[in-house]
Scaffold this motif. Structure first.
Motif, PDB file in Angstrom:
ATOM      1  N   ALA A 245      -6.063   2.704  -1.570  1.00 65.16           N
ATOM      2  CA  ALA A 245      -5.816   4.280  -1.382  1.00 65.16           C
ATOM      3  C   ALA A 245      -4.770   4.112  -0.406  1.00 65.16           C
ATOM      4  O   ALA A 245      -3.767   4.933  -0.319  1.00 65.16           O
ATOM      5  N   ALA A 246      -4.647   3.167   0.488  1.00 67.16           N
ATOM      6  CA  ALA A 246      -3.586   3.361   1.844  1.00 67.16           C
ATOM      7  C   ALA A 246      -2.196   2.735   1.379  1.00 67.16           C
ATOM      8  O   ALA A 246      -1.391   3.058   2.260  1.00 67.16           O
ATOM      9  N   LEU A 247      -2.273   2.163   0.029  1.00 67.20           N
ATOM     10  CA  LEU A 247      -0.851   1.644  -0.261  1.00 67.20           C
ATOM     11  C   LEU A 247       0.188   2.632  -0.266  1.00 67.20           C
ATOM     12  O   LEU A 247       1.354   2.428   0.042  1.00 67.20           O
ATOM     13  N   LEU A 248      -0.046   3.813  -1.080  1.00 65.39           N
ATOM     14  CA  LEU A 248       0.970   4.878  -1.209  1.00 65.39           C
ATOM     15  C   LEU A 248       1.450   5.406  -0.078  1.00 65.39           C
ATOM     16  O   LEU A 248       2.910   5.000   0.211  1.00 65.39           O
ATOM     17  N   PRO A 249       0.849   5.707   1.129  1.00 72.38           N
ATOM     18  CA  PRO A 249       1.270   6.237   2.222  1.00 72.38           C
ATOM     19  C   PRO A 249       2.195   5.252   2.994  1.00 72.38           C
ATOM     20  O   PRO A 249       3.050   5.480   3.463  1.00 72.38           O
ATOM     21  N   VAL A 250       1.438   3.754   2.833  1.00 76.47           N
ATOM     22  CA  VAL A 250       2.274   2.843   3.472  1.00 76.47           C
ATOM     23  C   VAL A 250       3.771   2.641   3.030  1.00 76.47           C
ATOM     24  O   VAL A 250       4.798   2.473   3.625  1.00 76.47           O
ATOM     25  N   LEU A 251       3.843   2.597   1.480  1.00 74.08           N
ATOM     26  CA  LEU A 251       5.137   2.679   1.007  1.00 74.08           C
ATOM     27  C   LEU A 251       5.988   3.749   1.330  1.00 74.08           C
ATOM     28  O   LEU A 251       7.199   3.504   1.506  1.00 74.08           O
ATOM     29  N   LEU A 252       5.471   4.784   1.325  1.00 73.07           N
ATOM     30  CA  LEU A 252       6.430   6.212   1.830  1.00 73.07           C
ATOM     31  C   LEU A 252       6.854   6.102   3.224  1.00 73.07           C
ATOM     32  O   LEU A 252       7.865   6.360   3.269  1.00 73.07           O
ATOM     33  N   ILE A 253       6.082   5.722   3.899  1.00 66.59           N
ATOM     34  CA  ILE A 253       6.277   5.424   5.398  1.00 66.59           C
ATOM     35  C   ILE A 253       7.331   4.308   5.457  1.00 66.59           C
ATOM     36  O   ILE A 253       8.365   4.494   6.488  1.00 66.59           O
ATOM     37  N   GLY A 254       7.186   3.444   5.000  1.00 67.94           N
ATOM     38  CA  GLY A 254       8.036   2.165   4.966  1.00 67.94           C
ATOM     39  C   GLY A 254       9.460   2.731   4.485  1.00 67.94           C
ATOM     40  O   GLY A 254      10.480   2.200   5.069  1.00 67.94           O
ATOM     41  N   ALA A 255       9.517   3.281   3.411  1.00 65.45           N
ATOM     42  CA  ALA A 255      10.789   3.795   2.704  1.00 65.45           C
ATOM     43  C   ALA A 255      11.474   4.782   3.901  1.00 65.45           C
ATOM     44  O   ALA A 255      12.768   4.550   4.127  1.00 65.45           O
ATOM     45  N   VAL A 256      10.864   5.550   4.356  1.00 67.37           N
ATOM     46  CA  VAL A 256      11.430   6.415   5.439  1.00 67.37           C
ATOM     47  C   VAL A 256      11.829   5.570   6.860  1.00 67.37           C
ATOM     48  O   VAL A 256      12.909   5.953   7.198  1.00 67.37           O
ATOM     49  N   LEU A 257      11.111   4.606   7.130  1.00 69.71           N
ATOM     50  CA  LEU A 257      11.538   3.963   8.327  1.00 69.71           C
ATOM     51  C   LEU A 257      12.921   3.002   8.112  1.00 69.71           C
ATOM     52  O   LEU A 257      13.436   2.858   8.627  1.00 69.71           O
ATOM     53  N   LEU A 258      12.687   2.524   6.840  1.00 71.04           N
ATOM     54  CA  LEU A 258      13.684   1.578   6.399  1.00 71.04           C
ATOM     55  C   LEU A 258      15.181   2.496   6.512  1.00 71.04           C
ATOM     56  O   LEU A 258      16.153   2.003   6.658  1.00 71.04           O
ATOM     57  N   ALA A 259      15.174   3.662   5.990  1.00 73.09           N
ATOM     58  CA  ALA A 259      16.205   4.516   5.821  1.00 73.09           C
ATOM     59  C   ALA A 259      16.558   4.956   7.329  1.00 73.09           C
ATOM     60  O   ALA A 259      17.862   4.815   7.639  1.00 73.09           O
ATOM     61  N   GLY A 260      15.428   5.049   8.174  1.00 77.63           N
ATOM     62  CA  GLY A 260      15.857   5.307   9.645  1.00 77.63           C
ATOM     63  C   GLY A 260      16.495   4.433  10.149  1.00 77.63           C
ATOM     64  O   GLY A 260      17.540   4.448  10.893  1.00 77.63           O
TER      65      GLY A 260
END
Length: 400
Positions: A245-260
């Protein structure tokens, strides 16, 4: 929920026995939970569970039902079921193994209820219970609470769903024939519950999962390279990804952090890192969106995660502007031309011949490679020219 047509007042869902022998999971989600999602779409206001409501599956089901505004009730057996329903209430009864992906069958349900049937040959082959020589039960029936008093004529340890089926047939409830194409497509099935299928589903469940993925991810060519990669990753690791269940928020946060981080790399003058992280951010987000769509299927909403593409583009533009040296108008010119090309509507593209140059993962990766040999300004200009050229080709093809 209030806008959903009300098919029944309550739904009966069977949970695993007290000994913990469950019915397996279809891509990380229990069949009971998938039945709850179907019932919610049909407007049921009460969820009645039969079995071990203290199991992890039962507790999860209780939490989700109460969060959705449904009343969660427990019946210890068929006799206890009678006390939970008034005579005028309509009860939706589902086969314990049923996995259904359509609500169209439930339109205009007769007032007294109905029994869903399927031709015997196709039904028995799919694992459904035979009624007679010509028909089989398709795993769904709806009946009034007033008929439940007939359960007193049966032993308390009788299987509830088959007992209710006999009562519905004896009461002469209208029958509705299931479209056999639903069986052929796998959108109406008993994964793991057919002949020879054990509680864990085994090979039968694995086949059901593979067909589920194909239906909800599709087999056609996606619109971009990153979408194709995301689909392949999700298809290959679907069960593992959906069970976490935690994988989706991890991926979303990862995408935001990479863009930042790409924006920061642009400020630091690290062109290769900036463009590479934009590409990785776009690919990570595409995997997250694909996963969310598969997790929400077939009835749920995938969420507004595609809006994060705008944030990635803002960081893309920021990094490109910061990497270009010179007066402010020189810094802004090439990045703005590139971004305007990315948002220029060009109609449908001949995907079989040309890559989608507006794919941020492809574009970011290509620009990172070029940045190893060229100054950042030339890289941005080359990317802008490539995007505009592809847009021009597609525009000419559309108008030609």
């Amino acid at each position: 929920m209030s806008e959903t047509p009300k098919t029944a007042d309550a739904v009966l869902v069977t949970l695993p026995d007290v000994d913990g022998q469950g019915r397996g999971q279809l891509l990380g989600k229990s069949l009971a939970l998938r039945q709850f999602e179907l019932a919610r779409m049909l407007g049921c206001s009460r969820l009645i569970v039969l079995g071990n409501d203290l199991s992890p599956e039962g507790m999860d089901l209780r939490h989700k039902a109460e969060k959705a505004g449904m009343i969660f009730q427990v019946a210890s057996g068929p006799h206890a079921l009678m006390a939970l329903l008034a005579p005028q209430d309509r009860l939706l009864v589902l086969h314990p193994y049923l996995q259904a992906e359509t609500t169209a069958l439930f339109a205009d349900v007769p007032e007294q209820g109905m029994v869903v049937t399927v031709p015997a040959a196709a039904g028995v082959e799919a694992g459904f219970e035979r009624i007679d020589l010509t028909r089989a039960w398709a795993g769904v029936l709806i009946l009034r609470g007033g008929l439940l008093s007939r359960l007193l004529d049966l032993a308390e340890d009788s299987e509830t769903a088959p007992a209710l089926l006999r009562i519905a047939l004896q009461a002469g409830l209208p029958e509705r024939m299931l479209d056999q194409s639903l069986l052929a497509e796998g959108r109406w099935s008993l994964p793991g519950g057919g002949p020879g299928g054990g509680p864990d589903g085994g090979e039968e469940m694995q086949i059901a999962e593979e067909r589920w993925i194909e239906r909800h991810l599709g087999t056609g060519r996606p619109g971009s390279l990153s979408a194709w990669i995301a689909r392949q990753i999700t298809r290959r690791f679907a069960r593992q990804m959906l069970s976490r269940a935690a994988l989706l928020p991890v991926l979303l946060i990862g995408a935001v952090l990479l863009a930042g981080a790409a924006g920061y790399a642009g400020w630091s003058g690290q062109a290769i890192a900036a463009f590479a992280m934009i590409g990785l951010s776009a690919l990570t987000l595409e995997v997250a969106i694909t996963l969310s769509r598969l997790r929400a299927a077939p009835f749920g909403s995938a969420g507004p995660w595609d809006r994060l593409r705008l944030f990635i583009d803002v960081m893309f533009l920021t990094a490109a502007v910061l990497l270009v040296q010179g007066p402010w108008f020189r810094q802004m010119f090439a990045p703005l031309v590139l971004m305007s090309g990315l948002y220029q509507p060009v109609g449908s593209a001949p995907r079989s011949r040309f890559p989608d140059m507006r794919d941020r993962a492809l574009l970011g990766g290509g620009m990172a490679v070029l940045a190893a040999f060229l100054p950042a300004e030339q890289v941005v200009m080359a990317a802008a020219m490539a995007v505009l050229a592809v847009n021009l080709i597609f525009g000419l093809k559309r108008h030609g």
